[in-house]
Design a protein around this motif. Structure first.
Motif, PDB file in Angstrom:
ATOM      1  N   TYR A 117      29.301  48.656  38.899  1.00  0.00           N
ATOM      2  CA  TYR A 117      29.584  49.490  37.727  1.00  0.00           C
ATOM      3  C   TYR A 117      30.326  48.782  36.598  1.00  0.00           C
ATOM      4  CZ  TYR A 117      28.152  53.504  40.502  1.00  0.00           C
ATOM      5  OH  TYR A 117      27.429  54.388  41.259  1.00  0.00           O
ATOM      6  N   CYS A 118      31.129  47.819  36.907  1.00  0.00           N
ATOM      7  CA  CYS A 118      32.015  47.269  35.880  1.00  0.00           C
ATOM      8  C   CYS A 118      31.613  45.872  35.428  1.00  0.00           C
ATOM      9  CB  CYS A 118      33.451  47.233  36.383  1.00  0.00           C
ATOM     10  SG  CYS A 118      33.931  48.677  37.357  1.00  0.00           S
ATOM     11  N   CYS A 121      29.729  44.655  32.115  1.00  0.00           N
ATOM     12  CA  CYS A 121      30.476  44.522  30.856  1.00  0.00           C
ATOM     13  C   CYS A 121      31.689  43.600  31.020  1.00  0.00           C
ATOM     14  CB  CYS A 121      30.952  45.886  30.366  1.00  0.00           C
ATOM     15  SG  CYS A 121      29.603  46.922  29.767  1.00  0.00           S
ATOM     16  N   HIS A 122      32.504  43.875  32.036  1.00  0.00           N
ATOM     17  CA  HIS A 122      33.777  43.167  32.148  1.00  0.00           C
ATOM     18  C   HIS A 122      33.658  41.795  32.798  1.00  0.00           C
ATOM     19  CE1 HIS A 122      36.435  46.299  30.608  1.00  0.00           C
ATOM     20  NE2 HIS A 122      35.612  47.165  31.176  1.00  0.00           N
ATOM     21  N   THR A 145      31.740  46.850  20.619  1.00  0.00           N
ATOM     22  CA  THR A 145      33.153  46.649  20.900  1.00  0.00           C
ATOM     23  C   THR A 145      33.255  45.825  22.176  1.00  0.00           C
ATOM     24  OG1 THR A 145      33.578  48.849  20.057  1.00  0.00           O
ATOM     25  CG2 THR A 145      35.354  47.803  21.293  1.00  0.00           C
ATOM     26  N   PRO A 147      34.263  44.456  25.704  1.00  0.00           N
ATOM     27  CA  PRO A 147      35.036  45.017  26.811  1.00  0.00           C
ATOM     28  C   PRO A 147      36.364  44.263  26.931  1.00  0.00           C
ATOM     29  CG  PRO A 147      32.826  44.361  27.519  1.00  0.00           C
ATOM     30  CD  PRO A 147      33.018  43.816  26.153  1.00  0.00           C
ATOM     31  N   SER A 148      37.428  44.994  27.236  1.00  0.00           N
ATOM     32  CA  SER A 148      38.747  44.358  27.350  1.00  0.00           C
ATOM     33  C   SER A 148      38.759  43.348  28.480  1.00  0.00           C
ATOM     34  CB  SER A 148      39.823  45.405  27.647  1.00  0.00           C
ATOM     35  OG  SER A 148      39.669  46.526  26.828  1.00  0.00           O
ATOM     36  N   PHE A 150      40.846  41.956  31.544  1.00  0.00           N
ATOM     37  CA  PHE A 150      41.909  42.548  32.376  1.00  0.00           C
ATOM     38  C   PHE A 150      43.127  41.630  32.449  1.00  0.00           C
ATOM     39  CE2 PHE A 150      38.253  44.543  34.967  1.00  0.00           C
ATOM     40  CZ  PHE A 150      38.126  45.557  34.038  1.00  0.00           C
ATOM     41  N   ILE A 155      46.954  44.869  29.570  1.00  0.00           N
ATOM     42  CA  ILE A 155      46.199  45.496  30.668  1.00  0.00           C
ATOM     43  C   ILE A 155      46.854  45.203  32.017  1.00  0.00           C
ATOM     44  CG2 ILE A 155      43.900  45.768  31.720  1.00  0.00           C
ATOM     45  CD1 ILE A 155      44.137  46.706  28.783  1.00  0.00           C
ATOM     46  N   ARG A 158      49.374  47.829  32.747  1.00  0.00           N
ATOM     47  CA  ARG A 158      48.947  49.221  32.901  1.00  0.00           C
ATOM     48  C   ARG A 158      49.238  49.721  34.318  1.00  0.00           C
ATOM     49  NH1 ARG A 158      48.215  50.737  27.750  1.00  0.00           N
ATOM     50  NH2 ARG A 158      46.143  50.380  26.881  1.00  0.00           N
ATOM     51  N   HIS A 162      46.830  54.757  35.185  1.00  0.00           N
ATOM     52  CA  HIS A 162      46.199  54.614  33.872  1.00  0.00           C
ATOM     53  C   HIS A 162      44.807  54.000  34.003  1.00  0.00           C
ATOM     54  CE1 HIS A 162      45.427  53.038  29.810  1.00  0.00           C
ATOM     55  NE2 HIS A 162      46.250  53.980  29.386  1.00  0.00           N
ATOM     56  N   ARG A 172      38.719  54.979  24.770  1.00  0.00           N
ATOM     57  CA  ARG A 172      38.193  54.591  23.451  1.00  0.00           C
ATOM     58  C   ARG A 172      36.665  54.414  23.504  1.00  0.00           C
ATOM     59  NH1 ARG A 172      42.733  51.589  24.441  1.00  0.00           N
ATOM     60  NH2 ARG A 172      41.441  49.755  24.805  1.00  0.00           N
ATOM     61  N   ASN A 173      36.145  53.177  23.371  1.00  0.00           N
ATOM     62  CA  ASN A 173      34.693  52.988  23.347  1.00  0.00           C
ATOM     63  C   ASN A 173      34.057  52.838  24.717  1.00  0.00           C
ATOM     64  OD1 ASN A 173      33.699  52.735  20.449  1.00  0.00           O
ATOM     65  ND2 ASN A 173      35.559  51.491  20.459  1.00  0.00           N
ATOM     66  N   MET A 174      34.863  52.827  25.751  1.00  0.00           N
ATOM     67  CA  MET A 174      34.273  52.683  27.086  1.00  0.00           C
ATOM     68  C   MET A 174      33.885  54.054  27.637  1.00  0.00           C
ATOM     69  SD  MET A 174      35.927  51.156  30.559  1.00  0.00           S
ATOM     70  CE  MET A 174      35.720  52.201  31.990  1.00  0.00           C
ATOM     71  N   TYR A 177      33.242  56.869  33.915  1.00  0.00           N
ATOM     72  CA  TYR A 177      32.503  56.619  35.146  1.00  0.00           C
ATOM     73  C   TYR A 177      32.861  57.608  36.252  1.00  0.00           C
ATOM     74  CZ  TYR A 177      30.325  52.741  33.026  1.00  0.00           C
ATOM     75  OH  TYR A 177      29.542  52.006  32.184  1.00  0.00           O
TER      76      TYR A 177
HETATM   77  C1  HEC Z   1      29.275  49.579  29.108  1.00  0.00           C
HETATM   78  C2  HEC Z   1      30.303  48.560  29.203  1.00  0.00           C
HETATM   79  C3  HEC Z   1      31.488  48.864  30.119  1.00  0.00           C
HETATM   80  C4  HEC Z   1      31.474  49.139  31.454  1.00  0.00           C
HETATM   81  C5  HEC Z   1      30.261  49.227  32.365  1.00  0.00           C
HETATM   82  C6  HEC Z   1      32.838  49.288  31.855  1.00  0.00           C
HETATM   83  N1  HEC Z   1      33.681  49.104  30.785  1.00  0.00           N
HETATM   84 FE1  HEC Z   1      35.692  49.081  30.824  1.00  0.00          FE
HETATM   85  N2  HEC Z   1      35.739  48.774  28.843  1.00  0.00           N
HETATM   86  C7  HEC Z   1      34.625  48.631  28.038  1.00  0.00           C
HETATM   87  C8  HEC Z   1      35.041  48.492  26.658  1.00  0.00           C
HETATM   88  C9  HEC Z   1      34.098  48.324  25.481  1.00  0.00           C
HETATM   89  C10 HEC Z   1      36.439  48.577  26.655  1.00  0.00           C
HETATM   90  C11 HEC Z   1      37.343  48.521  25.447  1.00  0.00           C
HETATM   91  C12 HEC Z   1      37.245  49.867  24.769  1.00  0.00           C
HETATM   92  C13 HEC Z   1      37.916  49.842  23.414  1.00  0.00           C
HETATM   93  O1  HEC Z   1      38.820  49.065  23.208  1.00  0.00           O
HETATM   94  O2  HEC Z   1      37.443  50.651  22.596  1.00  0.00           O
HETATM   95  C14 HEC Z   1      36.858  48.722  28.035  1.00  0.00           C
HETATM   96  C15 HEC Z   1      38.161  48.815  28.459  1.00  0.00           C
HETATM   97  C16 HEC Z   1      38.559  48.867  29.780  1.00  0.00           C
HETATM   98  C17 HEC Z   1      39.923  48.805  30.245  1.00  0.00           C
HETATM   99  C18 HEC Z   1      41.149  48.669  29.392  1.00  0.00           C
HETATM  100  C19 HEC Z   1      41.631  50.007  28.974  1.00  0.00           C
HETATM  101  C20 HEC Z   1      43.023  49.966  28.385  1.00  0.00           C
HETATM  102  O3  HEC Z   1      43.963  50.260  29.117  1.00  0.00           O
HETATM  103  O4  HEC Z   1      43.160  49.623  27.186  1.00  0.00           O
HETATM  104  C21 HEC Z   1      39.899  48.887  31.605  1.00  0.00           C
HETATM  105  C22 HEC Z   1      41.070  48.860  32.553  1.00  0.00           C
HETATM  106  C23 HEC Z   1      38.503  49.008  31.989  1.00  0.00           C
HETATM  107  N3  HEC Z   1      37.723  48.997  30.866  1.00  0.00           N
HETATM  108  C24 HEC Z   1      38.086  49.108  33.277  1.00  0.00           C
HETATM  109  C25 HEC Z   1      36.758  49.291  33.636  1.00  0.00           C
HETATM  110  C26 HEC Z   1      36.330  49.505  35.002  1.00  0.00           C
HETATM  111  C27 HEC Z   1      37.234  49.502  36.204  1.00  0.00           C
HETATM  112  C28 HEC Z   1      34.975  49.658  34.951  1.00  0.00           C
HETATM  113  C29 HEC Z   1      34.037  49.965  36.113  1.00  0.00           C
HETATM  114  C30 HEC Z   1      34.240  51.238  36.722  1.00  0.00           C
HETATM  115  C31 HEC Z   1      34.548  49.528  33.573  1.00  0.00           C
HETATM  116  N4  HEC Z   1      35.656  49.315  32.825  1.00  0.00           N
HETATM  117  C32 HEC Z   1      33.239  49.576  33.153  1.00  0.00           C
HETATM  118  C33 HEC Z   1      33.314  48.595  28.436  1.00  0.00           C
HETATM  119  C34 HEC Z   1      32.873  48.849  29.707  1.00  0.00           C
END
Ligand code: HEC
Length: 216
Positions: A117-118, A121-122, A145, A147-148, A150, A155, A158, A162, A172-174, A177
């Motif tokens: 799942y993650c 992007c990440h 945007t 992905p951040s 970690f 982060i 956090r 959180h 925000r843009n994420m 799930y």
């Molecule tokens: C479709 C792409 C995508 C997927 C898949 C995704 N993320 Fe993200 N995630 C992002 C984006 C883009 C940001 C930053 C959003 C922003 O700054 O607007 C982000 C930000 C975050 C952050 C930082 C939030 C903060 O505290 O500022 C965390 C933690 C995170 N994601 C965890 C996860 C985890 C765990 C998963 C899997 C379950 C996941 N993401 C799946 C795109 C994704």
């Protein structure tokens, strides 16, 4: 046999011979392989019409065969008793300790779910460099945007509650799930994210003392 008319004798012989046919057929059916479904005379409830996923069912107003959960109900076994577990919050504060035991099994599960799942992007190491992110970078459409990572101070600081909440509702843009990942699995992913963070900022103190000598 002398007393019986001939036609009766012949009939008996024919009938006895014929009576073996069903037996022979049954025996054949039990021994010979076939790709065809077996003859099923009394079907009981073994075969029933059913809907395939994403198909229409005209019985419902919205025509969806896949029925959504009835709002205001809780399915058996899905009742979550603590706010910490369900929402990652205690009162108004994010929980800082895991509300369930973290062990090897949970971490393995977290790694697996994270990869699914993650990581697109990440990225597998959590630097925000997954395949989707790289592709979006090359397209340069100006709408992406990133992905951040970690591994920034923000982060890393956090609380686990959180991060759990970010997975559940998105941030925000994420996207969220929560609808795809169960409560336990979300915590497993959080545990794995924490492990990833630790892995990138590990110091000598993290190595058990008896193994430090083997470090180069
Ligand atoms: C479709 C792409 C995508 C997927 C898949 C995704 N993320 Fe993200 N995630 C992002 C984006 C883009 C940001 C930053 C959003 C922003 O700054 O607007 C982000 C930000 C975050 C952050 C930082 C939030 C903060 O505290 O500022 C965390 C933690 C995170 N994601 C965890 C996860 C985890 C765990 C998963 C899997 C379950 C996941 N993401 C799946 C795109 C994704």
């Amino acid at each position: 046999m002398n007393g019986l008319p001939r036609w009766i004798v012949y009939s008996i012989i024919v009938l006895v011979t014929l009576s073996w046919i069903p037996l022979a057929l049954a025996l054949r059916a039990r021994t010979v392989r076939s790709a065809k479904p077996p003859l099923h005379v009394v079907t009981d409830m073994d075969n029933q019409p059913s809907y395939r996923t994403q198909k229409r069912n005209m019985m419902f107003a919205d025509r969806r065969a896949m029925r959504p959960q009835v709002s205001g109900t809780v399915a058996r076994g899905q009742l979550i008793s603590s706010d910490a577990l369900a929402f990652g919050k205690e009162g108004d504060d994010w929980v800082t300790a895991f509300p369930l035991p973290v062990d090897q099994v949970l971490l393995e599960r977290g790694r697996e779910r994270f990869s699914i799942y993650c990581s697109p992007c990440h990225g597998h190491s959590g630097y925000g460099d997954g395949a989707v992110a790289k592709r979006a970078d090359t397209l340069q459409e100006g709408t992406w945007t990133p992905p951040s990572s970690f591994h920034t101070d923000l982060i890393r600081s956090r609380p686990v509650g959180h991060i759990y909440n970010s997975i559940t509702h998105g941030i925000r843009n994420m996207p969220a799930y929560g609808p795809q990942i169960s409560v336990e699995d979300r915590w497993a992913v959080v545990a794995y994210v924490k492990a990833l963070q630790r892995s990138q900022f590990a110091g000598v103190d993290d190595v058990p003392s008896d193994l430090r000598a083997s470090l180069r």
